[in-house]
Design an enzyme around this catalytic site. Structure first.
Site, PDB file in Angstrom:
ATOM      1  N   ARG A 102      17.027 -10.437   1.996  1.00 30.93           N
ATOM      2  CA  ARG A 102      17.446 -10.997   3.063  1.00 30.93           C
ATOM      3  C   ARG A 102      16.175 -10.383   4.285  1.00 30.93           C
ATOM      4  NH1 ARG A 102      23.059 -13.173   6.390  1.00 30.93           N
ATOM      5  NH2 ARG A 102      22.402 -14.672   4.229  1.00 30.93           N
ATOM      6  N   HIS A 129      16.519 -20.639   2.708  1.00 34.71           N
ATOM      7  CA  HIS A 129      18.019 -20.182   1.998  1.00 34.71           C
ATOM      8  C   HIS A 129      18.604 -21.008   1.739  1.00 34.71           C
ATOM      9  CE1 HIS A 129      21.844 -18.430   2.046  1.00 34.71           C
ATOM     10  NE2 HIS A 129      22.179 -18.523   3.411  1.00 34.71           N
ATOM     11  N   GLN A 132      22.270 -20.945  -0.628  1.00 39.66           N
ATOM     12  CA  GLN A 132      22.954 -21.749   0.406  1.00 39.66           C
ATOM     13  C   GLN A 132      23.104 -23.718   0.290  1.00 39.66           C
ATOM     14  OE1 GLN A 132      24.514 -20.944   3.302  1.00 39.66           O
ATOM     15  NE2 GLN A 132      26.023 -23.078   2.191  1.00 39.66           N
ATOM     16  N   ASP A 223      24.029 -26.348  11.768  1.00 35.80           N
ATOM     17  CA  ASP A 223      24.282 -24.831  11.449  1.00 35.80           C
ATOM     18  C   ASP A 223      24.029 -24.036  13.007  1.00 35.80           C
ATOM     19  OD1 ASP A 223      23.827 -21.908  10.909  1.00 35.80           O
ATOM     20  OD2 ASP A 223      21.308 -22.711  10.197  1.00 35.80           O
ATOM     21  N   CYS A 263      27.591 -23.962   7.199  1.00 34.78           N
ATOM     22  CA  CYS A 263      27.352 -22.435   6.271  1.00 34.78           C
ATOM     23  C   CYS A 263      27.732 -21.895   6.664  1.00 34.78           C
ATOM     24  CB  CYS A 263      25.083 -22.329   6.045  1.00 34.78           C
ATOM     25  SG  CYS A 263      24.494 -22.747   8.022  1.00 34.78           S
ATOM     26  N   ARG A 291      30.105 -20.810  -3.250  1.00 39.70           N
ATOM     27  CA  ARG A 291      28.060 -19.286  -2.638  1.00 39.70           C
ATOM     28  C   ARG A 291      28.295 -18.342  -4.462  1.00 39.70           C
ATOM     29  NH1 ARG A 291      25.242 -18.481   1.897  1.00 39.70           N
ATOM     30  NH2 ARG A 291      24.211 -17.023  -0.022  1.00 39.70           N
TER      31      ARG A 291
HETATM   32  N1  NVA Z   1      19.614 -20.158  10.505  1.00 40.56           N
HETATM   33  C1  NVA Z   1      20.736 -18.761  10.399  1.00 40.56           C
HETATM   34  C2  NVA Z   1      21.830 -19.118   8.511  1.00 40.56           C
HETATM   35  C3  NVA Z   1      22.493 -17.763   8.378  1.00 40.56           C
HETATM   36  C4  NVA Z   1      23.374 -18.227   7.440  1.00 40.56           C
HETATM   37  C5  NVA Z   1      20.567 -17.913  10.268  1.00 40.56           C
HETATM   38  O1  NVA Z   1      19.468 -17.703   9.968  1.00 40.56           O
HETATM   39  O2  NVA Z   1      21.003 -16.872  10.983  1.00 40.56           O
HETATM   40  N1   CP Z   2      25.780 -18.432   4.827  1.00 45.22           N
HETATM   41  C1   CP Z   2      25.337 -17.368   4.932  1.00 45.22           C
HETATM   42  O1   CP Z   2      24.680 -17.092   4.639  1.00 45.22           O
HETATM   43  O2   CP Z   2      26.613 -16.559   5.589  1.00 45.22           O
HETATM   44  P1   CP Z   2      26.684 -14.638   5.844  1.00 45.22           P
HETATM   45  O3   CP Z   2      25.517 -14.666   6.711  1.00 45.22           O
HETATM   46  O4   CP Z   2      27.495 -14.532   5.538  1.00 45.22           O
HETATM   47  O5   CP Z   2      25.694 -14.256   4.202  1.00 45.22           O
END
Ligand code: NVA
Ligand code: CP
Length: 306
Positions: A102, A129, A132, A223, A263, A291
């Site tokens: 990540r 993502h 997801q 989101d 998400c 997930r």
């Molecule tokens: N768009 C959000 C998704 C979190 C799961 C982010 O990147 O923070």
């Molecule tokens: N939806 C998602 O990826 O959640 P987290 O940021 O908690 O991993």
């Protein structure tokens, strides 16, 4: 052996339609306990951003596959002190069987993939993502018994989640509608890729009108308005994004059987109301559970243990 064995998944579009459907079928079988693969593999988690669902669901999925997990917190590994990514990648490649990353920049993920032979999985970047989206599609499949021909509508920021919805939805023949404020549209390159994948099979609609996007949709999805790394923009974005809130008024425009998706983590009262999150059309908690099943299926396929 799965056709995915040894592959990298940096984008949801790294899967063909058949491979994506196979992963979803396997996820359903794993969820129902019909298949219990047993591996002795080690997953590394290299996360430069916070995570609850992704970190825990990947970990539990690997434990349930009979493997091990090492949390490579960048603040406690040399990569966080400036060791080049390509050196870190080449060393981790010698110890691990699979690595979920990540990070911010998709190019950093690509560097890991280029320098590793083990499968590299995108556990969220600023661009996409994909894991997801696997869970989102599994949730749609469970609810409607099919994917092709459904309409998935996303309202809000044209971000990483929106990109994976566009590409994943197109791959399975869903119509994908995305409504964002002006200047917050999804990447034109991703939209073009989604349109190319969709071809004549389904419709990709990008609009600034949330009601147009929501009309007759089978899922309304949103989101956060400011993603990780954009926290200082959060307050200034609230008035811009307010018309794109997922609320009861918008749900009423969708198909009467429509489900609400998010998400998570969510900001109640901003991108989604408490009423919709906790309402009877919400599938958000099933979506979060999936997930784990979807990533278990993905890892089992990439590791060749199914
Ligand atoms: N768009 C959000 C998704 C979190 C799961 C982010 O990147 O923070
Ligand atoms: N939806 C998602 O990826 O959640 P987290 O940021 O908690 O991993």
């Amino acid at each position: 052996m799965s056709s995915l064995t040894g592959r990298d998944i940096l984008s949801i579009a790294d899967l063909s339609t058949t491979e994506l459907v196979d992963v979803l079928d396997l996820a359903a079988d794993l969820k129902q306990g019909k298949i219990r693969p047993n591996c002795n593999k080690t997953l590394g988690l290299l996360f430069y951003k916070a995570s609850t669902r992704t970190r825990v669901s990947f970990s539990v999925a690997m434990y349930e596959l009979g493997g091990n997990v090492i949390d490579l917190n960048p603040s406690r590994t040399q990569v966080g002190r400036g060791e080049p990514l390509k050196d870190t990648a080449r060393v981790l490649n010698r110890y691990l069987d699979i690595l979920a990353i990540r990070t911010f920049d998709q190019d950093d993920l690509q560097t890991f993939a280029d320098c590793s032979e083990i499968p590299i999985i995108n556990a969220l970047t600023d661009l996409e993502h994909p894991c997801q989206m696997l869970a989102d599609l599994q949730t749609m499949q469970e609810t409607f018994g099919k994917l092709e021909g459904l309409t998935m509508t996303y309202v809000g920021d044209g971000n990483n989640v929106a990109h994976s919805i566009l590409l994943g939805g197109a791959l399975v023949g869903m119509n994908v509608h995305v409504a964002t404020p002006k200047d917050y549209e999804p990447s034109p390159a991703v939209v073009a890729q989604a349109k190319e994948i969709a071809g004549d099979r389904s419709n990709i609609l990008i609009t600034h009108d949330p009601k147009e996007a929501a009309e007759n949709a089978h899922a309304l999805y949103t989101d956060v308005w400011a993603s990780m790394g954009q926290e200082d923009l959060a307050n200034s974005r609230i008035p811009i994004f307010q018309p794109y809130q997922l609320n009861s008024e918008l749900m009423a425009v969708a198909d009467k059987e429509a489900i609400a998706l998010h998400c998570l983590p969510a900001h109640r009262g901003e991108e989604i109301t408490e009423e919709v999150m906790e309402g009877s059309q919400s599938k958000i908690w099933d979506q979060a559970e999936n997930r784990m099943h979807a990533q278990k299926a993905l890892m089992a396929s990439l590791l060749g243990v199914v």
